[in-house]
Design a protein around this motif. Structure first.
Motif, PDB file in Angstrom:
ATOM      1  N   GLU A   1       0.706  -1.268   0.002  1.00  0.00           N
ATOM      2  CA  GLU A   1      -0.017   0.022   0.106  1.00  0.00           C
ATOM      3  C   GLU A   1       0.895   1.269   0.098  1.00  0.00           C
ATOM      4  N   GLU A   2       2.079   1.220   0.826  1.00  0.00           N
ATOM      5  CA  GLU A   2       2.691   2.487   0.816  1.00  0.00           C
ATOM      6  C   GLU A   2       3.553   2.498  -0.732  1.00  0.00           C
ATOM      7  N   VAL A   3       3.940   1.610  -1.155  1.00  0.00           N
ATOM      8  CA  VAL A   3       4.549   1.701  -2.618  1.00  0.00           C
ATOM      9  C   VAL A   3       3.495   2.279  -3.426  1.00  0.00           C
ATOM     10  N   GLU A   4       2.216   1.862  -3.582  1.00  0.00           N
ATOM     11  CA  GLU A   4       1.253   2.393  -4.322  1.00  0.00           C
ATOM     12  C   GLU A   4       0.827   3.652  -4.262  1.00  0.00           C
ATOM     13  N   PHE A   5       0.764   4.110  -2.894  1.00  0.00           N
ATOM     14  CA  PHE A   5       0.657   5.454  -2.390  1.00  0.00           C
ATOM     15  C   PHE A   5       1.960   6.343  -3.043  1.00  0.00           C
ATOM     16  N   ALA A   6       3.158   5.827  -2.728  1.00  0.00           N
ATOM     17  CA  ALA A   6       4.094   6.693  -3.560  1.00  0.00           C
ATOM     18  C   ALA A   6       4.167   6.781  -4.997  1.00  0.00           C
ATOM     19  N   VAL A   7       3.878   5.715  -5.599  1.00  0.00           N
ATOM     20  CA  VAL A   7       3.885   5.848  -6.961  1.00  0.00           C
ATOM     21  C   VAL A   7       2.631   6.868  -7.783  1.00  0.00           C
ATOM     22  N   ARG A   8       1.525   6.520  -7.076  1.00  0.00           N
ATOM     23  CA  ARG A   8       0.322   7.499  -7.363  1.00  0.00           C
ATOM     24  C   ARG A   8       0.851   8.939  -7.116  1.00  0.00           C
ATOM     25  N   ARG A   9       1.393   9.275  -6.124  1.00  0.00           N
ATOM     26  CA  ARG A   9       1.831  10.568  -5.986  1.00  0.00           C
ATOM     27  C   ARG A   9       2.905  11.073  -7.251  1.00  0.00           C
ATOM     28  N   ILE A  10       3.781  10.162  -7.563  1.00  0.00           N
ATOM     29  CA  ILE A  10       4.743  10.391  -8.355  1.00  0.00           C
ATOM     30  C   ILE A  10       4.127  10.774  -9.674  1.00  0.00           C
ATOM     31  N   VAL A  11       3.300   9.921 -10.155  1.00  0.00           N
ATOM     32  CA  VAL A  11       2.459   9.951 -11.348  1.00  0.00           C
ATOM     33  C   VAL A  11       1.626  11.361 -11.491  1.00  0.00           C
ATOM     34  N   ARG A  12       1.001  11.746 -10.345  1.00  0.00           N
ATOM     35  CA  ARG A  12       0.254  12.991 -10.350  1.00  0.00           C
ATOM     36  C   ARG A  12       1.173  14.147 -10.436  1.00  0.00           C
ATOM     37  N   LYS A  13       2.258  14.247 -10.051  1.00  0.00           N
ATOM     38  CA  LYS A  13       3.362  15.177 -10.291  1.00  0.00           C
ATOM     39  C   LYS A  13       4.090  15.137 -11.741  1.00  0.00           C
ATOM     40  N   LEU A  14       4.040  13.989 -12.189  1.00  0.00           N
ATOM     41  CA  LEU A  14       4.436  14.043 -13.645  1.00  0.00           C
ATOM     42  C   LEU A  14       3.552  14.179 -14.610  1.00  0.00           C
TER      43      LEU A  14
END
Length: 482
Positions: free
Chosen positions: A373-386
């Motif tokens: 879940e922590e990995v998914e949260f971090a990846v989604r945050r990166i995608v939003r920024k990208l």
């Protein structure tokens, strides 16, 4: 999809040709496999449509289909039809429709009737299932722009129209126009849009006796719908009405024209003291041209109105053009932004699918743990920024009219195809389902829902009387049995 229009108007053609082109115009849009809206008035035939793509060959194919349909419906030679139309594409088509709706391209500058005709043409296309979402937005915005011109400018405040100018000409021919109308007997032939406007104008001018005749038998219904300010006529009453009339207005647009010989007989010209005034507002003409040569008859045609129409001051025209130009620019900007939205959605969908695919691999390897879940949260945050910068650039390019550059970049970088929006598709005509077409499960669901609706109401969110629409008859039985 590419917007384009075929335009044949009084500025390029004689009204006889426009009238012939318009015969059968109502069936043109329905006879082709394109989203299309037909605008046919007393001095123009215009068809607004969408081509499948921006490729020149697709646009030409779409144009050919419409020209073939017009030739078929009008009976005119195909080459004559092709020569009669100008083709306007994208921004030019938008600007032209907005100017038409505002009365800036009319025989009577600033006429108000055309706005209603633009609105009706869309309603007819929607009823026939030939209008796409894009065309609906276009025509609705053109109608709002016409309303703005009517309320914000001196051009709109004058309220001139084809009908009002024709009646002014007739009144001037008889001397004191206002006094003439207060004592006149008028026979109105037809029950269409111009007949409705004519009746309203006659009532406003204080005409004491108005008779209405319709070859289709709609006179009684027409009069009743408009407050009963006239007398509907039967066929056996028509001759007497002609004989007594001071003014005859023809706006039926039927296939048959009244001849000079018939006018001479019906109106009793040899026994009349004052000339009979005849106004022919039908594009296809209700009276033969020879009527104008009769002694004791004054014929006013659409051509007469066009020549005699009063000019407008340059200031009022410029005011109206400024309102139209601003509205066109706003519409085009919003249209480009809608295209950018499609590209943004495509890019986000692409990244979301990649993210979901990779997260599925993580869960298979490590299970649905806190770490996953922590990995998914971090990846989604990166995608939003990208995605933030590409989203901002999409809107900036749309405002500059460069959305296509953005779409091409998505194709080059990611292989993304930004497809046509659903609103560009032409829907089929709506059809209400019959009671026997509903499944038992659907009927059970209806029964459950209807128990929550107040008596006399349409749905649980509206009180009785707030929203009125016809329900399927069998739902009443469901409510009673529930």
């Amino acid at each position: 999809m590419v917007l384009f229009s075929l335009v044949a108007t009084h500025t390029d053609l004689d009204l006889e040709t426009v009238g012939t082109l318009s015969s059968g115009a109502a069936d043109v849009a329905a006879s082709v496999d394109l989203p299309a809206v037909t605008l046919a008035t007393c001095n123009r035939l215009e068809i607004y449509a969408e081509s499948a793509s921006e490729k020149p060959e697709d646009l030409e194919s779409s144009r050919e289909k419409l020209l073939d349909a017009v030739a078929e419906s009008s009976g005119l030679d195909r080459d004559t039809v092709a020569r009669s139309f100008r083709v306007l594409i994208e921004d030019d088509a938008v600007s032209h429709l907005f100017e038409v709706g505002a009365g800036l391209d009319s025989a009577v500058m600033g006429e108000r009737e055309i706005a209603g005709q633009v609105r009706r043409s869309l309603n007819e296309a929607k009823s026939a299932g030939t209008a796409s979402g894009n065309l609906t937005k276009l025509f609705e915005t053109a109608t709002r722009t016409a309303k703005d011109v009517g309320t914000k400018t001196a051009l709109g405040a004058r309220g001139r129209s084809i009908v009002s100018v024709a009646l002014d000409i007739a009144g001037d021919m008889r001397g004191d126009g206002p006094q003439f109308y207060r004592e006149a007997k008028v026979l109105l032939i037809g029950t269409g849009a111009y007949a409705g406007t004519s009746l309203a104008q006659l009532v406003e001018r204080g005409v004491p006796e108005i008779s209405v005749f319709s070859g289709s038998g709609r006179a009684e219904e027409f009069v009743a719908e408009r407050g009963g300010h006239a007398k509907p006529l039967r066929m056996d009453e028509l001759a007497a009405a002609f004989r007594e009339a001071d003014l005859v207005i023809g706006c039926s647009g039927g296939n048959r024209r009244i001849t000079a010989k018939e006018i001479q007989s019906l109106a009793g010209l040899s026994e009349r003291e004052a000339p009979l005034l005849v106004i022919d507002l039908a594009l296809s003409h209700d009276f033969e041209p020879a009527v104008a040569e009769l002694d004791g008859v004054e014929l006013i045609t659409l051509e007469s109105v066009k020549v005699a129409a009063p000019g407008e001051t340059q200031d009022s025209v410029e005011e109206a053009r400024a309102v139209v130009a601003e509205s066109v620019q706003q519409y085009l900007t919003e249209r480009r932004e809608r295209t950018a939205d499609d590209a943004i959605v495509a890019l986000r969908r692409h990244t979301q699918q990649l993210l979901d695919s990779e997260m599925e691999k993580v869960r298979k390897a490590h299970g649905c743990t806190a770490a996953a879940e922590e990995v998914e949260f971090a990846v989604r945050r990166i995608v939003r920024k990208l995605l933030h910068t590409p989203t901002v650039r999409a809107r900036e390019l749309a405002a500059e009219g460069r959305t296509e550059d953005y779409i091409k970049a998505l194709d080059v970088l990611f292989g993304l195809d930004v497809g046509s929006r659903e609103e560009s598709q032409r829907p089929g005509p709506a059809r209400r389902r019959r009671a026997e077409e509903f499944s038992a499960a659907e009927i059970a669901q209806m029964a459950t829902y209807l128990q929550q609706v107040p008596e006399g109401g349409f749905c649980r969110h509206h009180r009785p009387g707030e929203f009125n629409i016809e329900r399927l008859a069998f739902t009443q039985q469901i409510r009673r049995s529930a």
